[in-house]
Design an enzyme around this catalytic site. Structure first.
Site, PDB file in Angstrom:
ATOM      1  N   ARG A   1     -20.511  62.113   3.994  1.00  0.00           N
ATOM      2  CA  ARG A   1     -20.761  62.019   2.552  1.00  0.00           C
ATOM      3  C   ARG A   1     -20.412  63.300   1.798  1.00  0.00           C
ATOM      4  O   ARG A   1     -20.195  63.288   0.595  1.00  0.00           O
ATOM      5  CB  ARG A   1     -22.219  61.607   2.285  1.00  0.00           C
ATOM      6  CG  ARG A   1     -22.458  60.112   2.400  1.00  0.00           C
ATOM      7  CD  ARG A   1     -21.932  59.332   1.192  1.00  0.00           C
ATOM      8  NE  ARG A   1     -22.820  59.484   0.043  1.00  0.00           N
ATOM      9  CZ  ARG A   1     -22.537  60.188  -1.036  1.00  0.00           C
ATOM     10  NH1 ARG A   1     -21.379  60.821  -1.133  1.00  0.00           N
ATOM     11  NH2 ARG A   1     -23.388  60.269  -2.025  1.00  0.00           N
TER      12      ARG A   1
ATOM     13  N   ARG B   1     -28.836  59.458   4.796  1.00  0.00           N
ATOM     14  CA  ARG B   1     -28.856  60.914   4.625  1.00  0.00           C
ATOM     15  C   ARG B   1     -29.757  61.680   5.568  1.00  0.00           C
ATOM     16  O   ARG B   1     -29.640  62.894   5.670  1.00  0.00           O
ATOM     17  CB  ARG B   1     -29.238  61.246   3.172  1.00  0.00           C
ATOM     18  CG  ARG B   1     -28.101  60.986   2.209  1.00  0.00           C
ATOM     19  CD  ARG B   1     -28.600  60.991   0.789  1.00  0.00           C
ATOM     20  NE  ARG B   1     -29.562  59.908   0.610  1.00  0.00           N
ATOM     21  CZ  ARG B   1     -30.094  59.565  -0.544  1.00  0.00           C
ATOM     22  NH1 ARG B   1     -29.793  60.227  -1.627  1.00  0.00           N
ATOM     23  NH2 ARG B   1     -30.943  58.561  -0.623  1.00  0.00           N
TER      24      ARG B   1
ATOM     25  N   TYR C   1     -30.854  45.608 -12.017  1.00  0.00           N
ATOM     26  CA  TYR C   1     -29.880  46.704 -12.198  1.00  0.00           C
ATOM     27  C   TYR C   1     -28.887  46.376 -13.309  1.00  0.00           C
ATOM     28  O   TYR C   1     -28.518  47.242 -14.107  1.00  0.00           O
ATOM     29  CB  TYR C   1     -29.129  46.981 -10.891  1.00  0.00           C
ATOM     30  CG  TYR C   1     -29.956  47.757  -9.900  1.00  0.00           C
ATOM     31  CD1 TYR C   1     -30.114  49.132 -10.029  1.00  0.00           C
ATOM     32  CD2 TYR C   1     -30.602  47.120  -8.850  1.00  0.00           C
ATOM     33  CE1 TYR C   1     -30.892  49.855  -9.133  1.00  0.00           C
ATOM     34  CE2 TYR C   1     -31.383  47.830  -7.946  1.00  0.00           C
ATOM     35  CZ  TYR C   1     -31.521  49.199  -8.101  1.00  0.00           C
ATOM     36  OH  TYR C   1     -32.295  49.900  -7.217  1.00  0.00           O
TER      37      TYR C   1
ATOM     38  N   ASP D   1     -23.778  48.366   0.258  1.00  0.00           N
ATOM     39  CA  ASP D   1     -24.898  48.462  -0.677  1.00  0.00           C
ATOM     40  C   ASP D   1     -25.034  47.119  -1.382  1.00  0.00           C
ATOM     41  O   ASP D   1     -24.094  46.315  -1.373  1.00  0.00           O
ATOM     42  CB  ASP D   1     -24.665  49.590  -1.696  1.00  0.00           C
ATOM     43  CG  ASP D   1     -25.955  49.946  -2.425  1.00  0.00           C
ATOM     44  OD1 ASP D   1     -26.738  50.745  -1.886  1.00  0.00           O
ATOM     45  OD2 ASP D   1     -26.191  49.408  -3.529  1.00  0.00           O
TER      46      ASP D   1
ATOM     47  N   ARG E   1     -32.188  51.041   6.103  1.00  0.00           N
ATOM     48  CA  ARG E   1     -31.543  52.329   5.797  1.00  0.00           C
ATOM     49  C   ARG E   1     -31.390  53.196   7.048  1.00  0.00           C
ATOM     50  O   ARG E   1     -31.513  54.416   6.974  1.00  0.00           O
ATOM     51  CB  ARG E   1     -32.320  53.106   4.732  1.00  0.00           C
ATOM     52  CG  ARG E   1     -32.281  52.485   3.354  1.00  0.00           C
ATOM     53  CD  ARG E   1     -30.950  52.803   2.665  1.00  0.00           C
ATOM     54  NE  ARG E   1     -30.866  52.185   1.367  1.00  0.00           N
ATOM     55  CZ  ARG E   1     -31.166  52.797   0.221  1.00  0.00           C
ATOM     56  NH1 ARG E   1     -31.545  54.049   0.217  1.00  0.00           N
ATOM     57  NH2 ARG E   1     -31.050  52.169  -0.915  1.00  0.00           N
TER      58      ARG E   1
HETATM   59  O1  CP3 Z   1     -29.822  49.861   5.775  1.00  0.00           O
HETATM   60  C1  CP3 Z   1     -28.719  50.382   6.002  1.00  0.00           C
HETATM   61  O2  CP3 Z   1     -28.573  51.332   6.781  1.00  0.00           O
HETATM   62  C2  CP3 Z   1     -27.487  49.763   5.366  1.00  0.00           C
HETATM   63  C3  CP3 Z   1     -27.073  50.336   4.135  1.00  0.00           C
HETATM   64  C4  CP3 Z   1     -27.788  50.084   2.822  1.00  0.00           C
HETATM   65  C5  CP3 Z   1     -27.641  50.966   1.734  1.00  0.00           C
HETATM   66  N1  CP3 Z   1     -28.229  50.398   0.646  1.00  0.00           N
HETATM   67  C6  CP3 Z   1     -26.935  52.243   1.761  1.00  0.00           C
HETATM   68  C7  CP3 Z   1     -27.214  53.252   0.721  1.00  0.00           C
HETATM   69  C8  CP3 Z   1     -28.554  49.003   2.395  1.00  0.00           C
HETATM   70  C9  CP3 Z   1     -29.063  47.806   3.164  1.00  0.00           C
HETATM   71  C10 CP3 Z   1     -28.812  49.221   1.006  1.00  0.00           C
HETATM   72  C11 CP3 Z   1     -29.539  48.260   0.170  1.00  0.00           C
HETATM   73  C12 CP3 Z   1     -29.955  48.673  -1.180  1.00  0.00           C
HETATM   74  N2  CP3 Z   1     -29.279  49.419  -2.082  1.00  0.00           N
HETATM   75  C13 CP3 Z   1     -31.142  48.238  -1.792  1.00  0.00           C
HETATM   76  C14 CP3 Z   1     -32.143  47.321  -1.159  1.00  0.00           C
HETATM   77  C15 CP3 Z   1     -32.959  48.042  -0.160  1.00  0.00           C
HETATM   78  C16 CP3 Z   1     -34.043  48.862  -0.748  1.00  0.00           C
HETATM   79  O3  CP3 Z   1     -34.061  50.064  -0.466  1.00  0.00           O
HETATM   80  O4  CP3 Z   1     -34.856  48.291  -1.461  1.00  0.00           O
HETATM   81  C17 CP3 Z   1     -31.194  48.783  -3.075  1.00  0.00           C
HETATM   82  C18 CP3 Z   1     -32.302  48.615  -4.095  1.00  0.00           C
HETATM   83  C19 CP3 Z   1     -30.001  49.514  -3.253  1.00  0.00           C
HETATM   84  C20 CP3 Z   1     -29.576  50.238  -4.484  1.00  0.00           C
HETATM   85  C21 CP3 Z   1     -29.379  51.660  -4.234  1.00  0.00           C
HETATM   86  N3  CP3 Z   1     -28.335  52.198  -3.499  1.00  0.00           N
HETATM   87  C22 CP3 Z   1     -30.152  52.740  -4.740  1.00  0.00           C
HETATM   88  C23 CP3 Z   1     -31.389  52.597  -5.606  1.00  0.00           C
HETATM   89  C24 CP3 Z   1     -29.555  53.912  -4.286  1.00  0.00           C
HETATM   90  C25 CP3 Z   1     -29.938  55.307  -4.674  1.00  0.00           C
HETATM   91  C26 CP3 Z   1     -31.190  55.736  -4.021  1.00  0.00           C
HETATM   92  C27 CP3 Z   1     -30.884  56.454  -2.748  1.00  0.00           C
HETATM   93  O5  CP3 Z   1     -31.489  56.161  -1.724  1.00  0.00           O
HETATM   94  O6  CP3 Z   1     -30.047  57.371  -2.843  1.00  0.00           O
HETATM   95  C28 CP3 Z   1     -28.449  53.546  -3.466  1.00  0.00           C
HETATM   96  C29 CP3 Z   1     -27.559  54.452  -2.740  1.00  0.00           C
HETATM   97  C30 CP3 Z   1     -27.478  54.247  -1.258  1.00  0.00           C
HETATM   98  N4  CP3 Z   1     -27.296  53.054  -0.631  1.00  0.00           N
HETATM   99  C31 CP3 Z   1     -27.485  55.270  -0.279  1.00  0.00           C
HETATM  100  C32 CP3 Z   1     -27.322  54.653   0.964  1.00  0.00           C
HETATM  101  C33 CP3 Z   1     -27.213  55.298   2.320  1.00  0.00           C
HETATM  102  C34 CP3 Z   1     -27.579  56.760  -0.545  1.00  0.00           C
HETATM  103  C35 CP3 Z   1     -26.230  57.175  -0.997  1.00  0.00           C
HETATM  104  C36 CP3 Z   1     -25.875  58.561  -0.609  1.00  0.00           C
HETATM  105  O7  CP3 Z   1     -25.383  58.760   0.508  1.00  0.00           O
HETATM  106  O8  CP3 Z   1     -26.021  59.446  -1.455  1.00  0.00           O
END
Ligand code: CP3
Length: 350
Positions: free
Chosen positions: A40, A31, A154, A76, A27
């Site tokens: 965003r 944010r 999911y 994602d 990540r």
């Molecule tokens: O790592 C990186 O920088 C690459 C981008 C990346 C995102 N999601 C961007 C994202 C990666 C590798 C993921 C993987 C992901 N997504 C996982 C596996 C990694 C982990 O954390 O276990 C999972 C379970 C998800 C599912 C997911 N996507 C959730 C549960 C959420 C909401 C929670 C949150 O953090 O807001 C997301 C949204 C998400 N994916 C965001 C980002 C940057 C936040 C979105 C926003 O900008 O509001």
């Protein structure tokens, strides 16, 4: 034979000596960065992922800000479910929601198994746009996808979960449909990952984020491992290193390692040195700072970074990373300090 890699990240992925311990952070685009929040503020999460130019720009934000050793494509794990027929939304406050979750065996049978070139074109395009820019900086790009169990959770829960009650109930009540679901997911993810490597990803990471929080060892062996093995076996033809990440799997780490992956990425719940002993020192390892340590004052953060490095014991094949993703509350300065400190402390003068 592929030639020996030159960058510290790709060398560590092969267990080869590197000039210093490479660092990237799960990540790392997100944010906690003001540049990300700015974009965003005007573009939704799905629109951002579906816009190759913007996705490439966000991928580069942390690369331009910090001395990271790898980039990870901004995407994602959930969008591939859209192409299979699931209605995904990133709801502003509650996180991802699937409006037509899988609730009965028939729902599995109507899932499509489309090729990634048809459904994930924007992300594949973003990878190919990034390739020349990252090559000129000597920074490898990591492609990624979710593992079948984590995606199934999911698809069945319709969003995040604390107990995985519906997922496990489905698995126990409908073992044959569960098997068909896992095979469909493994097939779609394998094709998507192979296409990411073709488009220019120099490494791939599989996120099995929730398997260990949901399942004990016996269930892992029966309901997950065969399909993960299927996925990792198909990825051998990609000819790039594959990183296998999971959390909560301390009790059965050797079984996770036996599922596949050139590099095993471990969470922060176990000492890295112990984990390495479990999977065998010949296997490269990634991890495992607690992401919340980045909210600590420098003295405490440095103590915890030192502890991870001490556990790694200076062995080749360690990629420094977090045990899970960065939180939005993380101070940018701590990220910079962490990366520079690991580089300085591990640089060998040879
Ligand atoms: O790592 C990186 O920088 C690459 C981008 C990346 C995102 N999601 C961007 C994202 C990666 C590798 C993921 C993987 C992901 N997504 C996982 C596996 C990694 C982990 O954390 O276990 C999972 C379970 C998800 C599912 C997911 N996507 C959730 C549960 C959420 C909401 C929670 C949150 O953090 O807001 C997301 C949204 C998400 N994916 C965001 C980002 C940057 C936040 C979105 C926003 O900008 O509001």
């Amino acid at each position: 034979m592929t030639p020996e890699p030159t960058t510290p990240f790709l060398r560590a992925c092969r267990g080869l000596p590197a000039a210093y311990t490479p660092v990237w952070l799960m990540r790392q685009a997100g944010r906690y960065m003001p540049e990300y929040r700015e974009i965003r503020g005007r573009v939704s999460m799905l629109d951002l992922i579906n816009n190759p130019e913007l996705a490439a720009e966000v991928t580069l934000q942390p690369i331009k800000t910090f001395n990271l050793d790898a980039a990870i494509i901004f995407a994602d794990i959930l969008p591939p479910l859209i192409g299979m027929g699931l209605k995904l939304e990133f709801a502003p406050s509650e996180g991802p929601v699937i409006h037509n979750p899988i609730r009965q065996p028939y729902d599995v049978d109507i899932l499509a198994v489309p090729p990634a070139t048809e459904t994930m074109g924007a992300t594949l395009k973003a990878i190919s746009l990034l390739k020349p820019e990252l090559d000129s900086r000597n920074i490898p790009l990591i492609g990624f996808a979710g593992a079948p169990f984590t995606l199934a959770s999911y698809a069945i829960e319709g969003g995040g979960s604390k107990t995985y009650l519906r997922t496990k109930a489905f698995m126990y009540q409908h073992p044959a449909a569960w098997k068909r679901l896992m095979i469909k997911l493994a097939t779609v993810q394998a094709d998507y990952l192979l296409q990411q490597a073709r488009a220019g990803a120099a490494a791939l990471q599989i996120f099995d984020s929730w398997v260990g929080l949901a399942l004990g060892r016996a269930d892992y062996l029966r309901f997950v491992q065969p399909y993960n093995q299927m996925l990792f076996n198909q990825l051998k033809t990609a000819n790039v290193p594959v990183i296998h990440f999971s959390t909560g799997t301390t009790a059965y780490l050797p079984d996770v390692a036996a599922s596949g992956g050139d590099v095993i990425s471990v969470d922060w719940r176990m000492p890295l040195g112990w984990a390495w002993g479990q999977i065998g020192y010949e296997r490269p390892i990634q991890g495992n700072l607690d992401p919340i340590a980045l909210l600590a004052p420098w003295r405490e953060l440095r103590y915890q970074i030192d502890a991870v490095l001490e556990q790694a014991g200076g062995r080749d094949g360690h990629i420094f990373n977090l045990g899970h993703g960065l939180f939005p509350e993380t101070p940018v300065d701590n990220v910079r300090r962490l990366i520079d400190y690991v580089h300085e402390k591990t640089a060998n003068d040879a």
